[in-house]
Motif scaffolding. Structure first.
Motif, PDB file in Angstrom:
ATOM      1  N   SER A 198       0.825  -1.209   0.000  1.00  0.00           N
ATOM      2  CA  SER A 198       0.000   0.000   0.000  1.00  0.00           C
ATOM      3  C   SER A 198       0.858   1.256   0.000  1.00  0.00           C
ATOM      4  O   SER A 198       0.558   2.235  -0.700  1.00  0.00           O
ATOM      5  CB  SER A 198      -0.936  -0.001   1.208  1.00  0.00           C
ATOM      6  N   ALA A 239      -9.719   7.247  -2.340  1.00  0.00           N
ATOM      7  CA  ALA A 239      -8.933   6.980  -1.142  1.00  0.00           C
ATOM      8  C   ALA A 239      -8.158   8.216  -0.710  1.00  0.00           C
ATOM      9  O   ALA A 239      -8.020   8.494   0.484  1.00  0.00           O
ATOM     10  CB  ALA A 239      -7.974   5.815  -1.393  1.00  0.00           C
ATOM     11  N   PRO A 243     -15.400   3.629   7.068  1.00  0.00           N
ATOM     12  CA  PRO A 243     -13.974   3.905   6.859  1.00  0.00           C
ATOM     13  C   PRO A 243     -13.589   5.345   7.181  1.00  0.00           C
ATOM     14  O   PRO A 243     -12.484   5.588   7.670  1.00  0.00           O
ATOM     15  CB  PRO A 243     -13.753   3.585   5.374  1.00  0.00           C
ATOM     16  N   THR A 270     -10.807   6.056   9.962  1.00  0.00           N
ATOM     17  CA  THR A 270      -9.587   6.775   9.573  1.00  0.00           C
ATOM     18  C   THR A 270      -9.432   8.058  10.374  1.00  0.00           C
ATOM     19  O   THR A 270      -8.321   8.406  10.793  1.00  0.00           O
ATOM     20  CB  THR A 270      -9.616   7.090   8.070  1.00  0.00           C
ATOM     21  N   PRO A 291      -4.463   5.799   6.492  1.00  0.00           N
ATOM     22  CA  PRO A 291      -5.220   4.850   5.671  1.00  0.00           C
ATOM     23  C   PRO A 291      -4.435   3.559   5.407  1.00  0.00           C
ATOM     24  O   PRO A 291      -5.009   2.469   5.407  1.00  0.00           O
ATOM     25  CB  PRO A 291      -5.485   5.620   4.373  1.00  0.00           C
ATOM     26  N   THR A 332      -5.646  -0.013   6.636  1.00  0.00           N
ATOM     27  CA  THR A 332      -5.809  -1.089   5.651  1.00  0.00           C
ATOM     28  C   THR A 332      -5.036  -2.332   6.068  1.00  0.00           C
ATOM     29  O   THR A 332      -5.558  -3.450   6.027  1.00  0.00           O
ATOM     30  CB  THR A 332      -5.335  -0.612   4.271  1.00  0.00           C
ATOM     31  N   LEU A 364      -6.710  -6.029   7.108  1.00  0.00           N
ATOM     32  CA  LEU A 364      -6.353  -7.259   6.397  1.00  0.00           C
ATOM     33  C   LEU A 364      -5.710  -8.271   7.348  1.00  0.00           C
ATOM     34  O   LEU A 364      -5.930  -9.482   7.221  1.00  0.00           O
ATOM     35  CB  LEU A 364      -5.408  -6.954   5.242  1.00  0.00           C
ATOM     36  N   ALA A 367      -6.548  -3.587  -1.122  1.00  0.00           N
ATOM     37  CA  ALA A 367      -5.693  -2.948  -0.133  1.00  0.00           C
ATOM     38  C   ALA A 367      -5.070  -1.674  -0.688  1.00  0.00           C
ATOM     39  O   ALA A 367      -4.973  -0.653   0.007  1.00  0.00           O
ATOM     40  CB  ALA A 367      -4.608  -3.918   0.319  1.00  0.00           C
ATOM     41  N   GLY A 413      -7.353   1.370  -0.619  1.00  0.00           N
ATOM     42  CA  GLY A 413      -7.575   2.087   0.628  1.00  0.00           C
ATOM     43  C   GLY A 413      -8.495   1.370   1.595  1.00  0.00           C
ATOM     44  O   GLY A 413      -9.034   0.290   1.309  1.00  0.00           O
ATOM     45  N   PRO A 414      -8.705   1.960   2.764  1.00  0.00           N
ATOM     46  CA  PRO A 414      -9.473   1.291   3.824  1.00  0.00           C
ATOM     47  C   PRO A 414     -10.930   1.049   3.472  1.00  0.00           C
ATOM     48  O   PRO A 414     -11.531   0.097   3.968  1.00  0.00           O
ATOM     49  CB  PRO A 414      -9.346   2.252   5.014  1.00  0.00           C
ATOM     50  N   GLU A 468     -12.312   0.012   0.637  1.00  0.00           N
ATOM     51  CA  GLU A 468     -12.462  -1.271  -0.060  1.00  0.00           C
ATOM     52  C   GLU A 468     -12.049  -2.441   0.821  1.00  0.00           C
ATOM     53  O   GLU A 468     -12.581  -3.545   0.696  1.00  0.00           O
ATOM     54  CB  GLU A 468     -11.664  -1.261  -1.366  1.00  0.00           C
ATOM     55  N   MET A 469     -11.099  -2.203   1.723  1.00  0.00           N
ATOM     56  CA  MET A 469     -10.682  -3.290   2.610  1.00  0.00           C
ATOM     57  C   MET A 469     -11.779  -3.616   3.613  1.00  0.00           C
ATOM     58  O   MET A 469     -12.061  -4.792   3.891  1.00  0.00           O
ATOM     59  CB  MET A 469      -9.406  -2.886   3.335  1.00  0.00           C
TER      60      MET A 469
END
Length: 488
Positions: free
Chosen positions: A22, A35, A63, A67, A81, A85, A89, A127, A130-131, A133-134
């Motif tokens: 990332s 993001a 998110p 964040t 971020p 992320t 994960l 990833a 950004g956060p 989508e994670m």
């Protein structure tokens, strides 16, 4: 104790790998505009420079708040971020390892499967994005598992698990909201048949009610504060038009002539390439409907969500749905016992899916694939963002900088904090534009003839500001189509 050490090691490796990927993607300009905007907004909120109305009505809510809270407790300049992320994960990797262990899988097999899933190209793409989508990925995993449990038992606990997962999905990413819309008519296939005959309406209402109620409440807040009830469902900066253009270029005008239909087909094709274990498992258990129905519902709702996103233009591009194949593969391994009885085939299929995921990404996210190729060749992917980051660095140590950070949020990233920047939400910016008068220590403005300069609010209010400057100001920075003026 040995299992705990293995769990900690897996989470640490996953966190380190994703943090490095990332961070490199951020430096290479591969991170989507959404993001970057989220990061800049979180920094602004953490510095106390964002009005409470915008914080309350911020979307994607989960998110953004996560964040912003992390930004509040970490030192200035921390890549929050990226940190968030990697942490999310790592938690997903730990959850998978624990789940595989509870099913009695050998530690070596479980570890290999965890890394083949969490380091799958589609998951790494999420990833990098950004956060948002994670977190979307995690809630998709929770929803998929809950759907299998719902089909098996359909008790109150399983119904609430599906309802809460759907709620989290809707408020984690715009595509999560699209999935929530697509999932409603498909819930009838996720419930045990005996409940449908007498309690179908009640069950579906229970599944949908938390999400519907929160969407209505959030729409009201968005109407009260920013002034538009559906402002939170605006398409992201990298919207469906960009995806459609890249997809049409890849397939020379599309597959069927209808981009909405093409998007749904792309999701299915990506699944076949990136997770061959899914269609193989469905064939293995084709006569056991309780094991087949939830998997087909997940595939159908993501394909419909992609079509809805392209058709309406309200949810952004469908590229985030590329993460569905490896997540569905993990769900099937956990919830479909006959699959675990064929472990000799599961690992080779996961390896095949890892390599197939590279081809799947080229279909599901053609623009992202082109950007990665450009970055690997050493070319700058987003010149305008790099220029905005450099300008932000040039403003360090200078307070009272009048600049349109809504149009160029990367400035906040380059500066590392929002305090000292006078953005469109500040009174000084509003009054300056309203009365056509500038009286701040510094002014930053992009070239109105290049890229984002055409949308800059200062350029619209003062068309000659970039070329001629302002009376009583001198030029102190001029680089890459950005100029910074200081008051004499």
């Amino acid at each position: 104790m040995k299992r705990v050490i293995s769990l900690a090691a897996i989470m640490l490796i996953a966190f380190t790998a994703v943090f490095a990927v990332s961070k490199s993607a951020t430096n290479a300009g591969l991170v989507p505009d959404d993001a970057v905007t989220l990061w800049a907004s979180a920094i602004t909120a953490g510095d106390g420079q964002m009005p409470i109305g915008r914080i309350v009505a911020a979307y994607p809510t989960i998110p953004f708040l996560a964040t912003a809270l992390l930004e509040l407790v970490t030192p200035a300049g921390t890549p929050t971020p990226v940190l968030l992320t990697g942490g999310v994960l790592a938690l997903l990797a730990g959850a998978l390892f624990v789940s595989f262990g509870r099913l009695g899988m050998p530690a070596i097999d479980g570890t290999l499967m965890v890394f083949l899933i969490v380091l799958h190209p589609a998951v790494l793409r999420a990833a990098i994005a950004g956060p948002a989508e994670m977190i979307f990925t995690v809630f998709l995993f929770l929803l998929g598992g809950a759907l299998f449990e719902l089909r098996a038992r359909s008790a109150a606990l399983e119904v609430m698990a599906v309802a809460l997962s759907l709620l989290g999905l809707a408020f984690s990413h715009p595509m999560g909201a699209a999935i929530a819309c697509a999932a409603v008519p498909l819930f009838v296939f996720s419930v045990r048949p005996e409940l449908l005959s007498s309690w179908m309406f009640n069950v579906v209402l229970t599944l949908v009610f938390p999400t519907a109620f929160c969407v209505a409440a959030f729409s009201y807040m968005s109407w009260v504060f920013p002034g538009s009830g559906w402002s939170f469902l605006m398409a992201p900066a990298e919207g469906v038009a960009t995806w459609s253009a890249a997809f049409s270029d890849l397939f020379e005008g599309g597959l069927t002539g209808s981009l909405a239909l093409d998007a749904g087909i792309a999701v299915v094709v990506t699944l076949l390439l990136a997770a061959p274990i899914v269609p193989v498992a469905i064939v293995w258990v084709r006569r056991r409907r309780p094991l087949v129905a939830p998997a087909l519902v997940i595939i159908a709702m993501t394909a419909i969500a992609a079509s809805v996103a392209v058709l309406t233009g309200m949810f952004g591009d469908p590229a985030p749905l590329a993460v569905m194949p490896p997540i569905l593969a993990a769900i099937i391994i956990i919830h479909v016992p006959p699959v675990r009885e064929r472990m000799a085939l599961v690992l080779p299929l996961l390896v095949l899916g890892w390599f197939g995921g590279l081809a799947g990404l080229a279909i599901a996210d053609p623009r992202g694939a082109m950007n990665v190729r450009a970055a690997l060749k050493g070319r700058t992917v987003d010149v305008e963002r790099v220029a905005a980051i450099n300008l932000g660095s040039a403003t360090v140590g200078r307070d009272g900088v009048l600049v349109d950070t809504f149009n160029a949020p990367a400035i906040v990233l380059g500066r590392g904090r929002a305090r000292g920047l006078l953005s469109p939400s500040d009174e000084a910016f509003t009054l300056g534009v309203l009365f056509a008068r500038i009286d701040t220590p510094f002014i930053a403005v992009p070239d109105p003839q290049v890229g984002i300069g055409a949308q800059d609010r200062l350029n619209k209010a003062f068309p000659l500001l970039y070329r001629r400057g302002a009376a009583g100001y001198r030029l102190i920075y001029d680089s890459a189509n950005w100029r910074l003026f200081a008051r004499n």
